[in-house]
Design an enzyme around this catalytic site. Structure first.
Site, short mmCIF file in Angstrom:
data_model
loop_
_atom_site.label_atom_id
_atom_site.label_comp_id
_atom_site.label_asym_id
_atom_site.label_seq_id
_atom_site.Cartn_x
_atom_site.Cartn_y
_atom_site.Cartn_z
N ASP A 11 0.89 -1.17 0.00
CA ASP A 11 0.00 0.00 0.00
C ASP A 11 0.92 1.21 0.00
OD1 ASP A 11 -1.56 2.15 0.70
OD2 ASP A 11 -2.58 1.15 2.37
N TYR A 227 0.05 -0.47 14.86
CA TYR A 227 -0.86 -0.70 13.74
C TYR A 227 -0.50 0.21 12.56
CZ TYR A 227 -5.00 -1.25 10.92
OH TYR A 227 -5.85 -1.52 9.89
N LYS A 230 -3.87 -3.39 7.95
CA LYS A 230 -3.92 -4.86 8.00
C LYS A 230 -2.94 -5.42 6.97
CE LYS A 230 -6.63 -7.12 10.88
NZ LYS A 230 -6.04 -7.00 12.22
#
Ligand code: F6R
Ligand code: MG
Ligand code: MG
Length: 366
Positions: A11, A227, A230
């Site tokens: 990403d 985090y 995902k």
């Protein structure tokens, strides 16, 4: 001819949130990859906010030249993403410089080296807003369960069973893996695969040792310590003849099972099979998976078929949307969100830490 397929995804920024990369970024990645002189063929996909590069070559898995090509392509794409002011530009490139392998640096990798069969059909899966364990159910049912894959009882070849390599993705000091065989170990395999946040299928082999599945099992959380999205896993599956047929591998996807992910990687949502190059929408989801079917011959790819672009899957998408609405009706309550151990977002954990000193142990009543 012995070839390697490398599927590397990251990403590196998207338009309007964590939704979809821009055409300009995708084009830059494509242009960069296609000018390479040492790969035989390449293709660039995107699903949700992720871009995946598929390469065929003869250098074997974990090759620094191949990994550097993907890393540099993502860096080039990131430059455009920054110029355009895309959200989360360079998000998955977690290291400042390339150190020989993209594993452990952010991008997800699925790779496989094999002797090409005269006809070599295979599938490329790309999922967004979920984790590698999302594939556990599909590949378990396709490779181990004759109720889903009757080919396991119809074909003496695939009926011999397979070897599953399963990795403990929470273990941080190295690769903690286990090898188990079907049909003899299926209950043990099931015990591990039900725990999707911890155990992921990494690879599947025939009992003769030929690899037919490779899944990316990167844990961004292990690399970044916090985090950062995902893990949005990719997978390569060789099909037909000595492996399950394309339709047998696809069959379990009609379940649209509930998986970890969705909004902020903190929820449970149905995995919706979507067309290639789909974007993200409802509640930063739902979790999606797309699949391209193609052949490789002397390392060169044919055109590809978008297998979930078929009227059958419209019905499954409808079912998945209904499941998404159903589970979202209970908001943060109970199973709609991940358990405490699985939550990667800091908010709830920090709140609980703040509340801890306010708890009192009540004196025993006389
Ligand atoms: C999930 C995902 C999104 C983001 C959410 C908040 O994998 O990518 O759901 O977690 O949009 O994003 P930030 O924290 O970047 O505003
Ligand atoms: Mg993503
Ligand atoms: Mg993302």
């Amino acid at each position: 001819m012995k070839i390697t397929l490398s599927l590397i995804k990251a990403d590196i920024g998207s338009i309007g949130g964590h939704i979809k990369p821009s055409e300009k970024v995708i084009q830059r990645v494509k242009d960069f990859v296609s000018q390479s002189k040492f790969v035989i063929d390449s293709h660039v996909f995107h699903t949700g906010d992720d871009i995946a590069i598929l390469l065929s070559h003869t250098f074997g898995p974990d090759n620094p030249k191949i990994h550097k090509l993907a890393w540099d392509a993502f860096m080039e794409g990131t430059k455009i993403a920054k110029e355009q002011g895309l959200y989360g530009a360079g998000q998955d490139l977690l290291k400042d410089s390339f150190a020989g392998n993209v594993r452990g640096a952010g991008p997800a990798v699925a790779e496989m080296e094999f002797e090409e069969r005269p006809a070599e059909p295979f599938l490329v899966f790309l999922a967004d807003k979920t984790n590698p364990g999302a594939y556990n159910l599909f590949f378990y049912l396709a490779f181990a369960d004759p109720f889903y894959n009757s080919g396991l009882i119809l074909s003496p070849e695939i009926g011999r069973g397979f070897k599953f390599v399963i990795v403990d993705v929470k273990y941080k000091r190295g690769d903690r893996i286990i090898e188990l065989f079907t049909p003899e170990d299926i209950y043990d395999i099931a015990v591990l695969l039900r725990e999707t946040g911890r155990y992921s299928i990494e690879a599947i082999f025939t009992k003769e040792g030929e690899q037919c599945v490779s899944v990316s099992t990167t844990r961004l959380h292990n690399i970044a310590g916090t985090y950062t999205g995902k893990d949005d896993p990719v997978a390569i599956v060789r099909v037909q003849k000595n492996f399950p047929a394309t339709g047998e591998v696809l069959a379990p996807f009609k379940i649209a099972p509930f998986v970890d992910g969705f909004m902020r990687g903190a929820h449970i949502g149905p995995l919706m099979p979507v067309k290639l190059n789909s974007s993200i929408s409802y509640f930063d989801g739902p979790p999606i998976v797309s699949c391209a079917a193609l052949c490789v011959h002397n390392g060169r790819f044919t055109e590809m078929v978008d297998v979930f672009d078929h009227p059958f899957w419209d019905f499954v998408r409808f079912k998945a949307a209904q499941k998404a609405i159903d589970i979202r009706e209970q908001g943060f309550f109970g199973n709609a969100m991940l358990s405490m151990e699985e939550l990667e977002y800091g908010g709830i954990v920090k709140r609980l830490e703040k509340l801890a000193p306010k708890f009192k142990i009540r004196k025993k009543r006389k």
